[in-house]
Motif scaffolding. Structure first.
Motif, PDB file in Angstrom:
ATOM      1  N   PRO A 196       0.691  -1.310   0.065  1.00 28.12           N
ATOM      2  CA  PRO A 196      -0.050  -0.180  -0.019  1.00 28.12           C
ATOM      3  C   PRO A 196       0.704   1.258   0.151  1.00 28.12           C
ATOM      4  O   PRO A 196       2.101   1.324   0.712  1.00 28.12           O
ATOM      5  CB  PRO A 196      -0.856  -0.063   1.345  1.00 28.12           C
ATOM      6  CG  PRO A 196       0.047  -0.959   2.410  1.00 28.12           C
ATOM      7  CD  PRO A 196       0.810  -1.779   1.254  1.00 28.12           C
ATOM      8  N   SER A 241       0.329   5.707   0.287  1.00 30.57           N
ATOM      9  CA  SER A 241      -0.662   6.889   0.426  1.00 30.57           C
ATOM     10  C   SER A 241       0.244   8.121   0.631  1.00 30.57           C
ATOM     11  O   SER A 241       1.440   8.066   1.177  1.00 30.57           O
ATOM     12  CB  SER A 241      -1.565   6.340   1.628  1.00 30.57           C
ATOM     13  OG  SER A 241      -0.813   6.400   2.866  1.00 30.57           O
ATOM     14  N   TYR A 268      -6.205  13.067   0.162  1.00 25.64           N
ATOM     15  CA  TYR A 268      -5.380  12.202   0.053  1.00 25.64           C
ATOM     16  C   TYR A 268      -5.531  11.089  -1.000  1.00 25.64           C
ATOM     17  O   TYR A 268      -6.392  10.922  -1.648  1.00 25.64           O
ATOM     18  CB  TYR A 268      -5.304  11.399   1.449  1.00 25.64           C
ATOM     19  CG  TYR A 268      -6.254  10.473   1.829  1.00 25.64           C
ATOM     20  CD1 TYR A 268      -7.631  10.983   2.271  1.00 25.64           C
ATOM     21  CD2 TYR A 268      -6.343   9.006   1.464  1.00 25.64           C
ATOM     22  CE1 TYR A 268      -8.519  10.308   2.392  1.00 25.64           C
ATOM     23  CE2 TYR A 268      -7.319   8.126   1.637  1.00 25.64           C
ATOM     24  CZ  TYR A 268      -8.802   8.597   2.268  1.00 25.64           C
ATOM     25  OH  TYR A 268      -9.492   7.915   2.494  1.00 25.64           O
ATOM     26  N   GLU A 282      -4.634   6.883  -2.156  1.00 24.42           N
ATOM     27  CA  GLU A 282      -4.222   5.743  -1.514  1.00 24.42           C
ATOM     28  C   GLU A 282      -4.205   4.778  -2.777  1.00 24.42           C
ATOM     29  O   GLU A 282      -5.102   4.689  -3.637  1.00 24.42           O
ATOM     30  CB  GLU A 282      -5.152   4.901  -0.658  1.00 24.42           C
ATOM     31  CG  GLU A 282      -5.060   5.680   0.635  1.00 24.42           C
ATOM     32  CD  GLU A 282      -5.836   4.963   1.599  1.00 24.42           C
ATOM     33  OE1 GLU A 282      -5.596   4.849   2.826  1.00 24.42           O
ATOM     34  OE2 GLU A 282      -6.993   4.301   1.393  1.00 24.42           O
ATOM     35  N   THR A 306      -2.183   0.937  -4.631  1.00 20.92           N
ATOM     36  CA  THR A 306      -1.235  -0.255  -4.211  1.00 20.92           C
ATOM     37  C   THR A 306      -0.294  -0.758  -5.379  1.00 20.92           C
ATOM     38  O   THR A 306      -0.779  -0.364  -6.521  1.00 20.92           O
ATOM     39  CB  THR A 306      -2.281  -1.564  -4.295  1.00 20.92           C
ATOM     40  OG1 THR A 306      -3.158  -1.186  -3.122  1.00 20.92           O
ATOM     41  CG2 THR A 306      -1.407  -2.715  -3.817  1.00 20.92           C
ATOM     42  N   PHE A 353      -9.851   2.686   6.464  1.00 24.28           N
ATOM     43  CA  PHE A 353     -10.236   3.253   5.300  1.00 24.28           C
ATOM     44  C   PHE A 353     -11.801   4.027   5.437  1.00 24.28           C
ATOM     45  O   PHE A 353     -11.771   5.154   5.108  1.00 24.28           O
ATOM     46  CB  PHE A 353     -10.492   2.303   4.353  1.00 24.28           C
ATOM     47  CG  PHE A 353     -10.846   2.660   2.826  1.00 24.28           C
ATOM     48  CD1 PHE A 353     -12.411   2.704   2.570  1.00 24.28           C
ATOM     49  CD2 PHE A 353      -9.996   3.167   2.304  1.00 24.28           C
ATOM     50  CE1 PHE A 353     -12.713   2.984   1.247  1.00 24.28           C
ATOM     51  CE2 PHE A 353     -10.408   3.685   0.857  1.00 24.28           C
ATOM     52  CZ  PHE A 353     -11.746   3.538   0.513  1.00 24.28           C
ATOM     53  N   LYS A 356     -11.154   7.459   7.015  1.00 23.40           N
ATOM     54  CA  LYS A 356     -10.367   8.575   6.282  1.00 23.40           C
ATOM     55  C   LYS A 356     -11.358   9.041   5.357  1.00 23.40           C
ATOM     56  O   LYS A 356     -11.470  10.092   5.247  1.00 23.40           O
ATOM     57  CB  LYS A 356      -9.431   7.745   5.678  1.00 23.40           C
ATOM     58  CG  LYS A 356      -7.887   7.715   6.782  1.00 23.40           C
ATOM     59  CD  LYS A 356      -6.841   7.385   5.831  1.00 23.40           C
ATOM     60  CE  LYS A 356      -5.694   7.264   6.906  1.00 23.40           C
ATOM     61  NZ  LYS A 356      -4.401   6.841   6.210  1.00 23.40           N
TER      62      LYS A 356
END
Length: 853
Positions: A717, A719, A760, A762, A764, A840, A843
C-alpha cells in the motif's frame, strides 16, 4: 643771414595779396580774408614747414627734408564764412542761446589741383560750439560755381552751431588735406561778427540742468534675440547741459547683456530740448519670461563747469517662447527586421530635438544588455553626440547580437538618453524599443500585423466600421492554433456585425492571411474615440508547455453623434501596449510598455499629463481590501510629455507590482489624459488597459507513506496527503502512479481542487523484480491561466525475494493440525482486513467532511 631771411619773409607777407588772416562773416556785408597754405602748412608730424610766397619761392626753409618742393605751391583760402538759419536764410543778428547753420567756402590755388580730400574742423571756442553733428566735416567741390576745368571751389556746412552769448567772435579752425600721399594741415581761425553778446545786467545766474528719460521705459523682447533699446533724453530745466554722458548698467545676475561700450555722449542739450539715443542688448535664449531692469546713469555739466549726476531705470520685458531641449526617437531602423540568435543586428536611431533650445553633451546608451538577452557586437555600449540644435536630428547606430537563450518574439530594450542644455542643467530619459528575435534555434514562429486598415475619419451612428489587416508569419516555424480576437472597448457604442473571434489552424513561414471584421456603430455612441483591441494568440513547437505567444494592437474609431460639430481635435490614444511577462503574476513585479499616439494629422498636442489609475479591491476578506490591485514601483504613476507632433508617438515604460491576493482575471488600468493643442485649448480623455493577472498555484504534498521493504509479488500500500495552499482553484486535478510495477487503484481524479482544501491518495503497487524500485506519484492540474502543471514526487523501495515455505515442517504437521494452522492464518487475515476497513472508512468520512466544508 637768418635775420635777413626773416626780414625778407616779413616784407613778402606784408605785400602779399590777398591778405592772410581773419575771415569774417557778417550778414550785412560779406567780408572774406584769404588764408594761404604757405604760412600754415604742417607736415605729418605737425612741424611747420616754413612759408613761401604764392609764386613758388623755393628759398631756404620752404620745405622740410625729404619733402617734394612742388607741394608748397598749393594754397587753400577761406573765401567766405556765412552764418544762416536752419532754412538757409541769412541771419542779421545772432543772440545768446541761439543756434545757426554755418557755410564755409574754400578756394584752392592753383585751380587745377584735384583730389585733395579736404577736411575742416572747428576747434574749441569761448562763444561757439557745434551741436550734435560733430566738429569735423569733409569739404566737397562746389559744382554750382565750378566749371568743367576749374575744380577749385569747395564748400562745407556745419548744420548746427550754438552761441552762448559770449563776446569772443573767433572760432579756431583747422583745414587738413592729402597731397602726394602726405597729410597737410592749416591752422587759423574765422570770426563771426554779427553776434549780440549778453549784457552784464541781462545775465542771470544759470540754474541747474535736469536730465530725465521721457520715452517709454518698458521694451518688449524675445529670449534669444538682440534688440535696440531706444531712449529719449530730455533736459527738463531752463538751463543748458553740456558734455552729457549716458551709461547703461546691468545690475546683478541678469540674462540681459549689453553689446558695445554701453554709453552714449551728447555734446549739448538746451533747456526743454530732447535727444534720441539707443543701446543694443542681447537677451539670453534661456532667459525666464519676466521683466529685467537696466539702470541708466547720467553725468553732465552746466556752462560754468559744475558737474551733475543722475539715474533712471528702463525695463526689458522678456517673453520666452523657447522650449527646453527634449530628445526623442524619431525613427528606428532595425536590419534585419527579424534578428537571429548569434547573428549581428544593426539598430539605428534617428534622434530629434523637439525643443527649440540646443541639447549638448548627449550620451546615448542601451539598457537591458546582458549575456542572456543581447550583447554588443563591438565597441562600447554608448555613443556620444556633441550637440543637436532645436528641431534638428542626429543619427546613431548600434550592432547587437541576440542571445541563443532568447525565445522567439519581440524583446524590449531601453534607449537611455542623457544630455544637458546651455545652462548645464542635466536631463535623462529612456524609451522602450522592441527587437523581433527568431527562435533560440532559429526555428520559432513570429506573427506580425501588416496593412492595417481602419476608419481614419469620423463615423456617424448606424454605420459599418471595417477593420482589416494581414496576419503574417515572419518566423521560421509554423504558427499553430492561432486565435484572433477583435473586441470593442464599449459594446454599447460599437457592436460586432460579424464574428469577432477567428481561428486559424496554422500559418507557415512567410505565409500570410488577410482578415477582416465588421462592426456597427449604435445610437448610444457619444462623440469621442473608441478603441478596438486586436489580440492574436498562437503557439508553435517551442511553446509546448509554456505560455502562448500574444500580439496586441489597438485602433481607434472616432464616432460623431448627430448634431455635434466635427472639429479638428487632436486625439491622444494608447495605440499599443505590452507586458513583461505577458501574463502578470500576483505578488510579483511586471513591466508595462505604453505607446501614446497623436491621431491628428494636423495638430500637435503639448503639455501632456498622463496618470494611471487601477481598480480598487472590493473583496472584504482580502488582506489589501480597499487598496489598488497595481501599484507603481520606483516611480510615480504619472507621466509628463512636453509635446507629441501630428501622427507622432512617444513610448513610456513603468514597473508595477501586483498585490498577492489579486483575483486571477483581466483587471483594468485606466490611463487619464490631460493635454492641450497648439492654441492652448485643453482636453481630457481616458484609455483602458486590460492587464491579465494569474495567481500562482501552490500544491503542498505531504510525506509519502509506504514500507521500507517489500517482496516480489506482494501488494504494497502507498498513500499521501496533499493540500491546495494557493489562492486559486486547481482545475482537472489528477493523481497517478508511474513506475516499473503493477498497480491497483493507480489513478485518482479529483476534478476542481478548491483553495484551502486537502485530500489524500491511496494505491497499491506490486513489485515484479528484486532490487531498488523507483516510482513516481504524478500530480497534474491546470492553473488559472490554463497552463498545465505537473509535479512528480519520487519514491524508492527495496524489493526482496518472497520468503519460501519450509516443506519439512509442512509434512510434520498432521492434517488436522495443518487445517488448524490454516484457520489461524485466515483469522489473522480477516482481523487485518477489518482494521484496514475501519481505517479506510474513517479517512473516507474525514474526507467527506472536508469536502463539505
Amino acid at each position: 643771414m637768418r635775420k635777413l631771411i626773416s626780414i625778407v619773409l616779413i616784407l613778402l607777407m606784408l605785400i602779399q595779396t590777398p591778405i592772410w588772416g581773419i575771415a569774417e562773416g557778417n550778414s550785412n556785408k560779406e567780408q572774406t580774408t584769404k588764408i594761404s597754405t604757405e604760412t600754415h602748412i604742417n607736415d605729418q608730424n605737425g612741424n611747420n614747414n616754413g612759408s613761401n610766397d604764392n609764386k613758388g619761392n623755393k628759398g631756404e626753409g620752404s620745405t622740410t627734408s625729404g619733402e617734394n618742393p612742388e607741394d608748397s605751391n598749393v594754397s587753400i583760402i577761406i573765401s567766405k564764412v556765412e552764418p544762416k538759419t536752419k532754412k538757409g536764410e541769412k541771419i542779421n543778428k545772432i543772440y545768446a542761446d541761439e543756434t545757426f547753420m554755418l557755410d564755409i567756402t574754400l578756394e584752392i590755388y592753383p585751380k587745377q589741383t584735384e583730389n585733395l580730400n579736404i577736411y575742416v574742423q572747428l576747434e574749441k571756442s569761448d562763444s561757439f560750439s557745434p551741436v550734435g553733428t560733430g566738429s569735423r566735416k569733409k569739404a566737397d567741390p562746389d559744382n554750382k560755381n565750378n566749371d568743367e576745368k576749374d575744380k577749385s571751389i569747395y564748400t562745407v556746412t556745419f548744420d548746427e552751431i550754438y552761441y552762448n552769448g559770449g563776446e569772443n567772435t573767433t572760432i579756431p579752425i583747422t583745414i587738413s588735406y592729402d597731397l602726394n600721399g602726405k597729410t597737410r594741415s592749416i591752422s587759423d581761425y574765422i570770426s563771426i561778427t554779427n553776434i549780440s553778446p549778453s549784457k552784464e545786467e541781462d545775465k542771470k545766474t544759470e540754474g541747474d540742468p535736469n536730465i530725465t528719460i521721457v520715452s517709454s521705459k518698458t521694451i518688449s523682447g524675445q529670449a534669444g534675440e538682440s534688440l535696440y533699446v531706444p531712449i529719449t533724453i530730455k533736459n527738463s530745466s531752463d538751463s543748458g547741459a553740456r558734455n552729457i554722458t549716458v551709461t547703461a548698467e546691468i545690475e546683478g545676475d541678469s540674462p540681459i547683456a549689453l553689446r558695445g561700450s554701453g554709453h552714449e555722449d551728447i555734446y549739448y542739450l538746451r533747456g526743454g530740448k530732447t535727444e534720441d539715443i539707443q543701446f543694443r542688448v542681447d537677451i539670453d535664449e534661456y532667459a525666464e519670461s519676466k521683466t529685467y531692469p537696466i539702470k541708466i546713469n547720467f553725468q553732465f555739466y552746466n556752462s560754468d563747469g559744475k558737474s551733475y549726476t543722475g539715474s533712471d531705470t528702463v525695463y526689458i520685458k522678456v517673453e520666452n517662447k523657447n522650449k527646453k531641449p527634449l530628445i526623442s526617437i524619431n525613427k528606428i531602423d532595425i536590419k534585419p527586421e527579424v534578428s537571429e540568435a548569434d547573428k549581428p543586428t544593426k539598430v539605428g536611431f534617428q534622434l530629434i530635438n523637439n525643443g527649440t533650445l540646443e541639447a549638448r553633451d548627449i550620451k546615448i546608451s542601451l539598457g537591458g544588455i546582458g549575456n542572456d538577452t543581447f550583447t554588443i557586437a563591438s565597441g562600447l555600449n554608448s555613443r556620444y553626440i556633441d550637440r543637436i540644435s532645436g528641431g534638428k536630428t542626429a543619427y546613431v547606430e548600434f550592432e547587437i547580437i541576440p542571445s541563443i537563450k532568447l525565445p522567439g518574439g519581440s524583446h524590449g530594450l531601453d534607449l537611455v538618453l542623457n544630455y544637458k542644455d546651455g545652462t548645464g542643467q542635466s536631463y535623462e530619459d529612456s524609451s522602450k524599443f522592441f527587437v523581433n528575435v527568431a527562435s533560440n534555434k532559429g526555428r520559432g514562429s513570429n506573427l506580425i500585423i501588416e496593412n492595417l486598415i481602419y476608419p481614419d475619419g469620423a463615423v456617424g451612428h448606424n454605420k459599418d466600421v471595417n477593420i482589416g489587416f494581414t496576419l503574417k508569419n515572419v518566423g521560421k516555424m509554423d504558427a499553430k492554433n492561432i486565435k484572433v480576437s477583435v473586441e470593442s472597448s464599449d459594446q454599447a457604442a460599437i457592436v460586432p456585425k460579424t464574428v469577432s473571434i477567428k481561428k486559424i489552424e496554422s500559418l507557415a513561414p512567410n505565409q500570410s492571411e488577410r482578415l477582416s471584421f465588421i462592426f456597427l456603430t449604435t445610437k448610444d455612441g457619444e462623440t469621442r474615440n473608441y478603441p478596438i483591441n486586436i489580440t492574436v494568440e498562437y503557439e508553435d513547437d517551442l511553446t509546448e508547455g509554456q505560455e502562448k505567444h500574444t500580439l496586441t494592437q489597438y485602433v481607434g474609431v472616432y464616432i460623431v453623434k448627430p448634431g455635434d460639430d466635427i472639429k479638428t481635435t487632436p486625439k491622444l490614444i494608447i495605440d499599443k501596449y505590452s507586458f513583461e511577462p505577458n501574463l502578470v503574476r500576483a505578488g510579483e513585479n511586471f513591466t508595462m510598455s505604453l505607446s501614446f499616439f497623436n491621431t491628428n494629422s494636423q495638430k500637435a498636442v503639448r503639455n501632456i499629463k498622463i496618470f494611471l489609475t487601477a481598480e480598487e479591491k472590493t473583496d472584504p476578506n482580502s488582506q489589501s481590501s480597499g487598496g489598488n490591485v497595481f501599484t507603481p514601483v520606483g516611480s510615480s504613476n504619472t507621466f509628463y510629455i512636453d509635446s507629441i507632433p501630428p501622427k507622432g508617438r512617444v513610448e513610456k515604460v513603468i514597473t508595477m507590482f501586483t498585490v498577492p491576493d489579486a483575483k486571477a482575471k483581466t483587471h483594468t488600468v485606466t490611463a487619464n489624459f490631460e493635454y492641450e493643442d497648439s492654441d492652448g485649448t485643453q482636453y481630457t480623455a481616458t484609455e483602458l488597459i486590460g492587464v491579465p493577472v494569474v495567481q500562482q498555484s501552490k500544491l503542498e504534498i505531504g510525506e509519502i507513506s509506504l514500507p521500507s521493504e517489500a517482496f516480489v509479488g506482494e501488494a504494497i500500500p502507498i498513500s499521501v496527503e496533499f493540500y491546495n495552499t494557493g489562492k486559486v482553484t486547481l482545475y482537472n486535478m489528477m493523481v497517478k502512479l508511474e513506475g516499473n510495477f503493477q498497480t491497483e487503484d493507480s489513478r485518482y481524479y479529483i476534478g476542481n481542487f478548491e483553495m484551502g482544501t486537502s485530500d489524500y491518495f491511496e494505491g497499491t503497487i506490486i513489485p515484479e523484480e528484486t532490487g531498488e524500485l523507483t516510482g513516481y506519484l504524478v500530480f497534474t492540474y491546470e492553473d488559472s491561466s490554463g497552463e498545465v502543471v505537473e509535479i512528480r514526487e519520487e519514491f524508492t523501495l527495496n524489493v526482496m525475494e518472497a520468503m519460501p515455505m519450509d516443506e519439512s515442517l509442512e509434512d510434520m504437521v498432521p492434517e488436522e493440525e495443518s487445517k488448524g494452522f490454516k484457520g489461524i492464518w485466515i483469522a489473522l487475515i480477516l482481523i487485518a482486513a477489518s482494521i484496514g476497513g475501519f481505517i479506510f472508512y474513517k479517512k473516507k468520512k474525514e474526507k467527506g467532511m472536508a469536502l463539505d466544508e
